[in-house]
Design an enzyme around this catalytic site. Structure first.
Site, PDB file in Angstrom:
ATOM      1  CG  HIS A   1      -0.793   1.402   7.276  1.00 49.44           C
ATOM      2  ND1 HIS A   1       0.148   0.952   8.179  1.00 49.44           N
ATOM      3  CD2 HIS A   1      -0.133   2.236   6.421  1.00 49.44           C
ATOM      4  CE1 HIS A   1       1.327   1.514   7.882  1.00 49.44           C
ATOM      5  NE2 HIS A   1       1.179   2.289   6.822  1.00 49.44           N
ATOM      6  CD  GLU A   2      -1.130   2.449   2.679  1.00 52.92           C
ATOM      7  OE1 GLU A   2      -0.703   3.609   2.576  1.00 52.92           O
ATOM      8  OE2 GLU A   2      -0.409   1.491   3.023  1.00 52.92           O
TER       9      GLU A   2
ATOM     10  CD  GLN B   1       3.383   5.971   2.593  1.00 50.51           C
ATOM     11  OE1 GLN B   1       2.426   5.402   2.090  1.00 50.51           O
ATOM     12  NE2 GLN B   1       4.364   5.321   3.189  1.00 50.51           N
TER      13      GLN B   1
ATOM     14  CB  CYS C   1       4.989   2.429   7.333  1.00 50.96           C
ATOM     15  SG  CYS C   1       4.541   3.897   6.399  1.00 50.96           S
ATOM     16  CG  LEU C   2       6.582   1.042   1.385  1.00 45.46           C
ATOM     17  CD1 LEU C   2       6.016   1.283  -0.012  1.00 45.46           C
ATOM     18  CD2 LEU C   2       7.709   0.013   1.336  1.00 45.46           C
TER      19      LEU C   2
ATOM     20  CG  HIS D   1       0.072   6.950   5.277  1.00 45.17           C
ATOM     21  ND1 HIS D   1       1.205   7.450   5.855  1.00 45.17           N
ATOM     22  CD2 HIS D   1       0.296   5.620   5.105  1.00 45.17           C
ATOM     23  CE1 HIS D   1       2.092   6.459   6.031  1.00 45.17           C
ATOM     24  NE2 HIS D   1       1.560   5.333   5.584  1.00 45.17           N
TER      25      HIS D   1
ATOM     26  N   GLY E   1       0.841  -1.193   0.000  1.00 41.30           N
ATOM     27  CA  GLY E   1       0.000   0.000   0.000  1.00 41.30           C
ATOM     28  C   GLY E   1       0.875   1.242   0.000  1.00 41.30           C
TER      29      GLY E   1
HETATM   30 NI    NI Z   1       2.453   3.436   5.608  1.00 36.35          NI
END
Ligand code: NI
Length: 170
Positions: free
Chosen positions: A136-137, A50, A94-95, A140, A45
């Site tokens: 989660h997304e 991000q 998380c990236l 963000h 995701g």
């Molecule tokens: Ni994330």
């Protein structure tokens, strides 16, 4: 085109994103770039902040088994419209917070409404990993990271390690 993924701590990861009214060519390009960036990372995701764009857009694909066709989903203005009382725990990453993982408790199932890449309103119930990922997304888009669910000591420890990593990379 692959985009650069912002690393925590970054003020742009703490902002509330603006709704998207029209799926313009620019927005379509951004969604395609985000999918490419996510698959390349690899991740399941990615949210627009991000990659430094403060618009309500997320992409996800939680199909992880080899040999299965990808199932990319593009969501503009995603919103959780109902959640199960039952919860589930997942070891999230998380990236933007690479190499750190922590268990987060969330509703096990959520119903989400969004606008797809053709501007069409959609609605669907997500369970299992998809439910965790979509929540989660969406977080963000509200300036929230998974580490915000942790206690202050653990969160600060991760943040300090990330600051160190960013100094090393700079
Ligand atoms: Ni994330």
């Amino acid at each position: 085109m692959k985009r650069n993924i912002l690393l925590h701590p970054d003020p742009r990861l703490k902002k509330v994103c603006a709704p998207v009214h029209d799926v313009t060519d620019e927005m379509q390009r951004l969604a395609a770039d985000m999918l490419e960036t996510m698959y390349d990372a690899p991740g399941i995701g990615l949210a627009a902040p991000q990659v430094g764009v403060l618009s309500c857009l997320i992409v996800l694909d939680c199909v992880k088994q080899d040999g299965t066709d990808p199932q990319p989903i593009v969501m503009f203005n995603p919103e959780v419209i109902s959640r199960s009382e039952e919860t589930s725990v997942y070891d999230e990453g998380c990236l933007s917070v690479p190499e750190h993982y922590a268990e987060v408790i969330r509703p096990a199932e959520v119903e989400v409404s969004w606008m797809d890449q053709n501007g069409i309103a959609r609605q669907k119930v997500f369970a299992n990993l998809w439910a965790t990922c979509v929540q989660h997304e969406i977080d963000h888009l509200n300036g929230k990271l998974f580490i915000d669910y942790l206690g202050p000591i653990k969160r600060q420890m991760i943040t300090r390690k990330m600051q160190k990593l960013k100094r090393k990379k700079a």
